[in-house]
Design an enzyme around this catalytic site. Sequence first.
Site, mmCIF file in Angstrom:
data_model
loop_
_atom_site.group_PDB
_atom_site.id
_atom_site.type_symbol
_atom_site.label_atom_id
_atom_site.label_comp_id
_atom_site.label_asym_id
_atom_site.label_seq_id
_atom_site.Cartn_x
_atom_site.Cartn_y
_atom_site.Cartn_z
ATOM 1 N N GLY A 14 0.812 -1.213 0.000
ATOM 2 C CA GLY A 14 0.000 0.000 0.000
ATOM 3 C C GLY A 14 0.839 1.253 0.000
ATOM 4 O O GLY A 14 2.076 1.210 0.010
ATOM 5 N N THR A 15 0.169 2.395 0.026
ATOM 6 C CA THR A 15 0.884 3.671 0.026
ATOM 7 C C THR A 15 1.794 3.808 1.238
ATOM 8 O O THR A 15 2.886 4.360 1.145
ATOM 9 C CB THR A 15 -0.124 4.836 -0.009
ATOM 10 O OG1 THR A 15 -0.938 4.716 -1.180
ATOM 11 C CG2 THR A 15 0.577 6.183 -0.023
ATOM 12 N N ILE A 16 1.353 3.275 2.369
ATOM 13 C CA ILE A 16 2.152 3.368 3.588
ATOM 14 C C ILE A 16 3.448 2.566 3.456
ATOM 15 O O ILE A 16 4.406 2.788 4.205
ATOM 16 C CB ILE A 16 1.335 2.886 4.808
ATOM 17 C CG1 ILE A 16 1.975 3.387 6.110
ATOM 18 C CG2 ILE A 16 1.147 1.389 4.805
ATOM 19 C CD1 ILE A 16 1.108 3.193 7.336
ATOM 20 N N GLY A 17 3.501 1.666 2.483
ATOM 21 C CA GLY A 17 4.716 0.896 2.228
ATOM 22 C C GLY A 17 5.300 1.170 0.861
ATOM 23 O O GLY A 17 5.955 0.315 0.269
ATOM 24 N N SER A 18 5.064 2.384 0.347
ATOM 25 C CA SER A 18 5.496 2.732 -1.009
ATOM 26 C C SER A 18 6.522 3.861 -1.006
ATOM 27 O O SER A 18 6.705 4.569 -0.016
ATOM 28 C CB SER A 18 4.290 3.150 -1.864
ATOM 29 O OG SER A 18 3.432 2.068 -2.097
#
Length: 352
Positions: A14-18
Amino acid sequence: MEKIPRILLVLTGGTIGSAVNDGCIDVDSRRSDDLLAIYNEQSNCQVEFEVVRPFNILSENAEPKHWLQIIETLQSHRLCDYDGVIIAHGSDTLPYTGAALSYGLDSPLIPIVLVAANYAIGQPNSNAIANFSAAVAFIINMKLPGFYTLYENSDHIIYVHLATRLQEADWLRDDFTSFGDPLGVFDHRGLCCVPSPKNPSMLKLYNPTPDCVPTIAEFRNEVLALRAYPGLNYEVINLHNRPIRAVLHSLYHCGSGNVTGENGTSLLSFIKNNPQVDHYLISYKNIQGDLYASCRELIAAGGIPLENISFEAAVTKLNFAYNQQEYAPLNYVKREFFYEFLRDAKENGYVI
């Protein structure tokens, strides 16, 4: 010596892991190190994190099989050995995964918290660290069993949502809302609840009823969801000789749908022409009360009305209902797992 809190951190992308590279946002496995490094740098709270990564994708690519991977990951750990679980997830399909956990896991005795981000870590206005830090504090300070999502909206308030009531984020501000009201807001004071007759009381949340859920071995893609809009041509949807067992019809706000349309636009005709499929109807508030004529016709034709449940929670629930073997699908759908149905109760809405 005071016990150091222990949290199981489940990373899914996800964005939090991007990361952002040349204008392209994509998952980057190094982001997990950044997430923990920044948290540890900014926090004065010592926490032991155990990190697992069942997969690493942008959440728009999530499918029911990914729900099962998260569920199996959690089932492979003794959750009683942890103070809580944080699942770092993409925002696009966050409500569906939150609902799936409540249908796929036995009633937990610890907080299971989902978090996401509006922008990648390090980007201006990213709420990734704020959401993650709030989730850690929520687990340590509240110790509230159940399934929750914590997310900072554009008003810079961190809202606490029952995971089964989270709705998709809006397209303009990336803000999340709950079906009904959020459980509350979370800040330096702790959890400040929103008094609502449709929210469970804190007494209920702190005293969950032990509950075993049916096992799912795999998900078959046998559920279809349709949202009503003027001119929807049902004739282009051929359910005969297709592996579809149930259709969820998301109707207009009063539970109504087109029953007189021509040239394929009649939902009534679609239900009558596909009796081999279970047709579920949502957006009803009280099927025992006064209903529009169109509502009564749809129900008389075989439509199954579901009251006071969000689209996200309902379509996820149907996927579980038609892939488990312990209950008749309709009985499964009507069973409540973690407050996915909004119900008025005299004891609800009170804060301790």
